[in-house]
Design a protein around this motif. Structure first.
Motif, PDB file in Angstrom:
ATOM      1  N   HIS A  90       0.810  -1.222   0.000  1.00 30.26           N
ATOM      2  CA  HIS A  90       0.000   0.000   0.000  1.00 30.26           C
ATOM      3  C   HIS A  90       0.845   1.275   0.000  1.00 30.26           C
ATOM      4  CE1 HIS A  90      -3.976  -1.719   0.230  1.00 30.26           C
ATOM      5  NE2 HIS A  90      -3.628  -2.497   1.248  1.00 30.26           N
ATOM      6  N   ALA A  91       2.107   1.160   0.392  1.00 29.22           N
ATOM      7  CA  ALA A  91       2.975   2.346   0.430  1.00 29.22           C
ATOM      8  C   ALA A  91       4.384   1.980  -0.027  1.00 29.22           C
ATOM      9  CB  ALA A  91       3.001   2.939   1.836  1.00 29.22           C
ATOM     10  N   PRO A  92       4.541   1.570  -1.289  1.00 29.66           N
ATOM     11  CA  PRO A  92       5.863   1.160  -1.770  1.00 29.66           C
ATOM     12  C   PRO A  92       6.857   2.318  -1.761  1.00 29.66           C
ATOM     13  CG  PRO A  92       4.306   1.328  -3.592  1.00 29.66           C
ATOM     14  CD  PRO A  92       3.511   1.473  -2.344  1.00 29.66           C
ATOM     15  N   GLY A  93       8.114   1.991  -1.478  1.00 31.49           N
ATOM     16  CA  GLY A  93       9.164   2.995  -1.503  1.00 31.49           C
ATOM     17  C   GLY A  93       9.302   3.782  -0.224  1.00 31.49           C
ATOM     18  N   GLN A  94       8.501   3.468   0.784  1.00 30.79           N
ATOM     19  CA  GLN A  94       8.572   4.223   2.031  1.00 30.79           C
ATOM     20  C   GLN A  94       9.259   3.392   3.113  1.00 30.79           C
ATOM     21  OE1 GLN A  94       4.776   6.092   2.983  1.00 30.79           O
ATOM     22  NE2 GLN A  94       4.337   6.477   0.829  1.00 30.79           N
ATOM     23  N   LEU A  95       8.515   2.861   4.059  1.00 24.45           N
ATOM     24  CA  LEU A  95       9.140   2.083   5.130  1.00 24.45           C
ATOM     25  C   LEU A  95       9.471   0.663   4.682  1.00 24.45           C
ATOM     26  CD1 LEU A  95       6.944   3.129   8.191  1.00 24.45           C
ATOM     27  CD2 LEU A  95       9.240   3.937   7.612  1.00 24.45           C
ATOM     28  N   TYR A  96      10.368   0.027   5.442  1.00 24.39           N
ATOM     29  CA  TYR A  96      10.723  -1.374   5.262  1.00 24.39           C
ATOM     30  C   TYR A  96      11.284  -1.650   3.870  1.00 24.39           C
ATOM     31  CZ  TYR A  96       7.135  -0.996   8.866  1.00 24.39           C
ATOM     32  OH  TYR A  96       6.391  -0.574   9.921  1.00 24.39           O
ATOM     33  N   ASN A  97      12.248  -0.837   3.484  1.00 23.15           N
ATOM     34  CA  ASN A  97      12.870  -1.000   2.177  1.00 23.15           C
ATOM     35  C   ASN A  97      14.374  -1.203   2.348  1.00 23.15           C
ATOM     36  OD1 ASN A  97      13.128  -1.134  -0.568  1.00 23.15           O
ATOM     37  ND2 ASN A  97      12.983   1.078  -0.922  1.00 23.15           N
ATOM     38  N   PRO A  98      14.902  -2.381   2.018  1.00 20.60           N
ATOM     39  CA  PRO A  98      14.211  -3.525   1.425  1.00 20.60           C
ATOM     40  C   PRO A  98      13.481  -4.352   2.477  1.00 20.60           C
ATOM     41  CG  PRO A  98      16.502  -4.085   1.761  1.00 20.60           C
ATOM     42  CD  PRO A  98      16.369  -2.627   2.163  1.00 20.60           C
ATOM     43  N   LEU A  99      12.509  -5.137   2.002  1.00 22.00           N
ATOM     44  CA  LEU A  99      11.835  -6.108   2.858  1.00 22.00           C
ATOM     45  C   LEU A  99      12.435  -7.475   2.561  1.00 22.00           C
ATOM     46  CD1 LEU A  99       9.628  -6.965   4.833  1.00 22.00           C
ATOM     47  CD2 LEU A  99       8.055  -7.145   2.888  1.00 22.00           C
ATOM     48  N   PHE A 100      12.969  -8.115   3.588  1.00 21.24           N
ATOM     49  CA  PHE A 100      13.643  -9.407   3.436  1.00 21.24           C
ATOM     50  C   PHE A 100      12.836 -10.454   4.200  1.00 21.24           C
ATOM     51  CE2 PHE A 100      16.700 -12.738   4.001  1.00 21.24           C
ATOM     52  CZ  PHE A 100      17.608 -12.623   2.952  1.00 21.24           C
ATOM     53  N   ILE A 101      12.257 -11.413   3.466  1.00 22.11           N
ATOM     54  CA  ILE A 101      11.422 -12.461   4.066  1.00 22.11           C
ATOM     55  C   ILE A 101      12.177 -13.778   3.967  1.00 22.11           C
ATOM     56  CG2 ILE A 101       9.194 -13.636   3.964  1.00 22.11           C
ATOM     57  CD1 ILE A 101       8.122 -11.181   2.417  1.00 22.11           C
ATOM     58  N   TYR A 102      12.333 -14.460   5.077  1.00 19.63           N
ATOM     59  CA  TYR A 102      13.045 -15.740   5.029  1.00 19.63           C
ATOM     60  C   TYR A 102      12.272 -16.829   5.756  1.00 19.63           C
ATOM     61  CZ  TYR A 102      14.761 -15.228   9.874  1.00 19.63           C
ATOM     62  OH  TYR A 102      14.856 -15.111  11.234  1.00 19.63           O
ATOM     63  N   GLY A 103      12.537 -18.059   5.362  1.00 15.85           N
ATOM     64  CA  GLY A 103      11.877 -19.213   5.969  1.00 15.85           C
ATOM     65  C   GLY A 103      12.129 -20.445   5.127  1.00 15.85           C
ATOM     66  N   GLY A 104      11.627 -21.577   5.591  1.00 16.21           N
ATOM     67  CA  GLY A 104      11.835 -22.842   4.898  1.00 16.21           C
ATOM     68  C   GLY A 104      11.046 -22.938   3.609  1.00 16.21           C
ATOM     69  N   VAL A 105      11.217 -24.066   2.934  1.00 12.16           N
ATOM     70  CA  VAL A 105      10.553 -24.311   1.656  1.00 12.16           C
ATOM     71  C   VAL A 105       9.053 -24.492   1.861  1.00 12.16           C
ATOM     72  CG1 VAL A 105      10.384 -25.915  -0.281  1.00 12.16           C
ATOM     73  CG2 VAL A 105      12.614 -25.353   0.677  1.00 12.16           C
ATOM     74  N   GLY A 106       8.262 -23.906   0.954  1.00 10.95           N
ATOM     75  CA  GLY A 106       6.831 -24.153   0.942  1.00 10.95           C
ATOM     76  C   GLY A 106       6.033 -23.509   2.053  1.00 10.95           C
ATOM     77  N   LEU A 107       6.529 -22.414   2.619  1.00 17.79           N
ATOM     78  CA  LEU A 107       5.811 -21.768   3.727  1.00 17.79           C
ATOM     79  C   LEU A 107       5.023 -20.537   3.291  1.00 17.79           C
ATOM     80  CD1 LEU A 107       8.475 -22.039   6.594  1.00 17.79           C
ATOM     81  CD2 LEU A 107       6.606 -23.601   6.027  1.00 17.79           C
ATOM     82  N   GLY A 108       5.133 -20.146   2.021  1.00 16.26           N
ATOM     83  CA  GLY A 108       4.336 -19.018   1.528  1.00 16.26           C
ATOM     84  C   GLY A 108       5.108 -17.755   1.252  1.00 16.26           C
ATOM     85  N   LYS A 109       6.429 -17.845   1.170  1.00 20.30           N
ATOM     86  CA  LYS A 109       7.227 -16.638   0.893  1.00 20.30           C
ATOM     87  C   LYS A 109       6.887 -16.072  -0.483  1.00 20.30           C
ATOM     88  CE  LYS A 109      11.282 -18.572   1.285  1.00 20.30           C
ATOM     89  NZ  LYS A 109      10.833 -19.982   1.449  1.00 20.30           N
ATOM     90  N   THR A 110       6.847 -16.943  -1.469  1.00 27.44           N
ATOM     91  CA  THR A 110       6.547 -16.481  -2.829  1.00 27.44           C
ATOM     92  C   THR A 110       5.129 -15.950  -2.930  1.00 27.44           C
ATOM     93  OG1 THR A 110       8.122 -18.068  -3.734  1.00 27.44           O
ATOM     94  CG2 THR A 110       6.511 -17.163  -5.252  1.00 27.44           C
ATOM     95  N   HIS A 111       4.217 -16.573  -2.212  1.00 24.93           N
ATOM     96  CA  HIS A 111       2.831 -16.085  -2.210  1.00 24.93           C
ATOM     97  C   HIS A 111       2.791 -14.621  -1.755  1.00 24.93           C
ATOM     98  CE1 HIS A 111      -1.633 -17.120  -1.478  1.00 24.93           C
ATOM     99  NE2 HIS A 111      -1.506 -15.798  -1.472  1.00 24.93           N
ATOM    100  N   LEU A 112       3.508 -14.313  -0.700  1.00 28.64           N
ATOM    101  CA  LEU A 112       3.537 -12.941  -0.192  1.00 28.64           C
ATOM    102  C   LEU A 112       4.104 -11.983  -1.232  1.00 28.64           C
ATOM    103  CD1 LEU A 112       4.558 -13.051   3.578  1.00 28.64           C
ATOM    104  CD2 LEU A 112       2.470 -12.116   2.582  1.00 28.64           C
ATOM    105  N   MET A 113       5.151 -12.396  -1.938  1.00 32.37           N
ATOM    106  CA  MET A 113       5.745 -11.513  -2.947  1.00 32.37           C
ATOM    107  C   MET A 113       4.753 -11.214  -4.071  1.00 32.37           C
ATOM    108  SD  MET A 113       9.609 -12.984  -3.271  1.00 32.37           S
ATOM    109  CE  MET A 113      10.238 -11.529  -4.060  1.00 32.37           C
TER     110      MET A 113
END
Length: 532
Positions: free
Chosen positions: A224-247
């Protein structure tokens, strides 16, 4: 025509035969490949020439199916139809163009969003934003069949159409074959690159739980607010937990708010491929033009650039260029930034400069909710007792959870049975036999010693430095969790230690697992390794 059999399928039976064929294939093909390549196929009976046509969403899918699955599909259709010969054609569904195409894509997104009844929860308090509640009406995905396109027209389908055959909601979208990616990049930067987003992967189709709540809240804020807070956003976790879904959800939400935004989702391996091509063709200016002009770059599995010097240099340049123009970067990895190896320190420090959030394996209640909603999307009401049975036996990740559900649904449909716990147990008998296999304490000791790079002998030695004592406590904890051994028996296997020492280790590691994300990730990896 890809396959030619003499007899024709009787009109009106192609749906049933094709569904039975899909049910059989679901039992034979790994869930990821089935969902990506086979499930999106449409069956259409052409009365004019008496043949069954299977329609792929694009040329890439058509070529892959023809080379990998067509022979098996033909054999199954002959068997299921009772025909010694059968005529079948493989084609590409005609793509809608212009405003109609946009409307059709929007309809697909709306249809999938309506398939679950999840609400968008408010952002976590630490993000300082409260979102309004969103309620979606219940419904089911309803894909309209497209008219058959002539086989020679298949060339019009490019890789951006791949989002028509993406994975189900909640799963990591697999990287396409290298040749498919090549086709997408062959045109170069002269035309705007496709976003490569899967419209099915949205915030509405993601089940929220404690395992992913913080990551989802951060991703929603970025969308909702790209380019503002949390840049870059780094999401980590095991295989098949939904990381790509979030992206994909970030990209889809951004385009919904701002349709003219330049958004690109890629796997890190594709970035490596683009750099190699630029090397070969001496087109680094074109590479920079393509990536430096984006508003949002979504790059999956960033650990794949490890050890690739020129790729890291170009990624660093793109990283700096995008941040300087306040474009947003979202990355995923299988480990936290400082855990990455063979990646330049200057890159790692920038990965860690924004917000780093973890996605953990889903808890039992979240797994049950995922199963019920996935079954609902298939038009099936899954009872809670069956959902709990599957969820208790599949604990690793969402992808394997969906694969188990697909096996149960296919088994029940193919055998004409109602879905029940006995049916689920029979459908998952191979999985359950593996789960029930005994895990020895010796194997736990060896696995943990290898993971933490100590000697197996240190597990039962009297040495007490932290570099040895900590892995030993973790091994004791896993021995209690994964075996039926008593505390005294475990203590005996660890150099004759008293049962109170084992109890202390079990309680200590169990408590710290709830508090330390890094430790929880390490334990998850160890548990998955031991259960293989």
């Amino acid at each position: 025509m890809e396959q030619d059999f003499a007899a024709a399928v009787p009109h009106g039976t192609e749906d049933g035969i094709w569904q039975l064929c899909l049910d059989r294939l679901a039992l034979e093909v790994p869930p990821q490949q089935f969902g990506t390549w086979l499930k999106p196929l449409q069956a259409q009976y052409a009365s004019s020439d008496g043949c069954l046509r299977l329609l792929a969403p694009n040329r890439i899918a058509l070529d892959y199916i023809r080379g990998r699955y067509l022979e098996r599909i033909g054999a199954l259709l002959r068997e299921l139809s009772g025909q010694q010969s059968l005529r079948i054609e493989l084609g590409v569904a005609r793509r809608a163009t212009g405003a109609g195409g946009v409307a059709q894509r929007a309809a697909r997104v709306a249809a999938v969003a309506a398939s679950t009844t999840t609400s968008a929860q408010g952002l976590a308090a630490q993000f300082g934003t409260q979102l309004r509640a969103r309620e979606q009406a219940q419904g089911h995905l309803n894909l309209t069949r497209q008219p058959v396109a002539p086989l020679h027209a298949a060339a019009q389908a490019t890789y951006d159409d791949a989002n028509g055959y993406g994975m189900q909601a909640g799963l990591d979208l697999p990287a396409p074959p290298a040749d498919a990616q090549d086709e997408a990049t062959a045109a170069g930067p002269a035309s705007a690159p496709p976003s490569r987003l899967n419209p099915q992967l949205t915030f509405e189709t993601l089940i929220e739980g404690s395992a992913n709540r913080m990551a989802r809240a951060a991703a929603l804020h970025v969308a909702h607010a790209p380019g503002q807070l949390y840049n870059p956003l780094f999401i980590y976790g095991g295989v098949g937990l939904g990381k790509t879904h979030l992206m994909h959800a970030v990209g889809n939400q951004t385009l919904a708010d701002k349709p003219d935004a330049k958004v690109l989702y890629i796997h890190a391996e594709q970035f490596v491929t683009d750099v190699v091509k630029s090397y070969q063709r001496k087109t680094f200016d074109a590479l920079k033009q393509r990536y430096h002009s984006l508003d949002i770059l979504l790059i999956d599995d960033v650990q794949f650039i490890a050890g690739k010097e020129r790729t890291q240099e170009e990624f660093f340049n793109a990283f700096e260029a995008l941040l300087s123009k306040k474009s947003h970067i979202v990355m995923t990895s299988d480990t936290y930034p400082k855990g990455l190896t063979d990646i330049h320190e200057r890159l790692v420090s920038r990965f860690d400069a924004g917000l780093t959030v973890a996605i953990e394996p889903p808890e039992l209640e979240m797994r049950v909710a995922i199963l019920i909603n996935k079954a609902k999307a298939e038009g099936i009401a899954l009872s809670e007792d069956v959902a709990f049975f599957i969820a208790k036996n599949v604990r690793s990740n969402v992808r394997e959870l969906e694969g188990a559900l697909r096996k149960v649904l296919a088994y029940a449909r193919f055998n004409g049975k109602d879905i029940s716990i006995p049916v689920a147990r029979e459908a998952l008998r191979d999985l359950l036999s593996i789960q029930n296999r005994q895990i020895s304490i010796e194997n736990i000791q060896k696995t943990v010693a290898d993971f933490y790079k100590i000697k197996v002998a240190d597990m039962y030695s009297k040495k007490r430095p932290a570099s040895i004592a900590r892995p030993r406590q973790i091994a004791m904890y896993l021995a209690k969790e994964l075996t039926q051994k008593s505390l005294p028996e475990i203590g005996e296997m660890f150099g004759g230690r008293d049962h109170t020492t084992v109890l202390h280790a079990v309680r200590k590691i169990g408590q710290e697992r709830q508090q330390q994300i890094e430790l929880n990730q390490q334990l998850h990896v160890l548990e998955q390794t031991l259960k293989r």
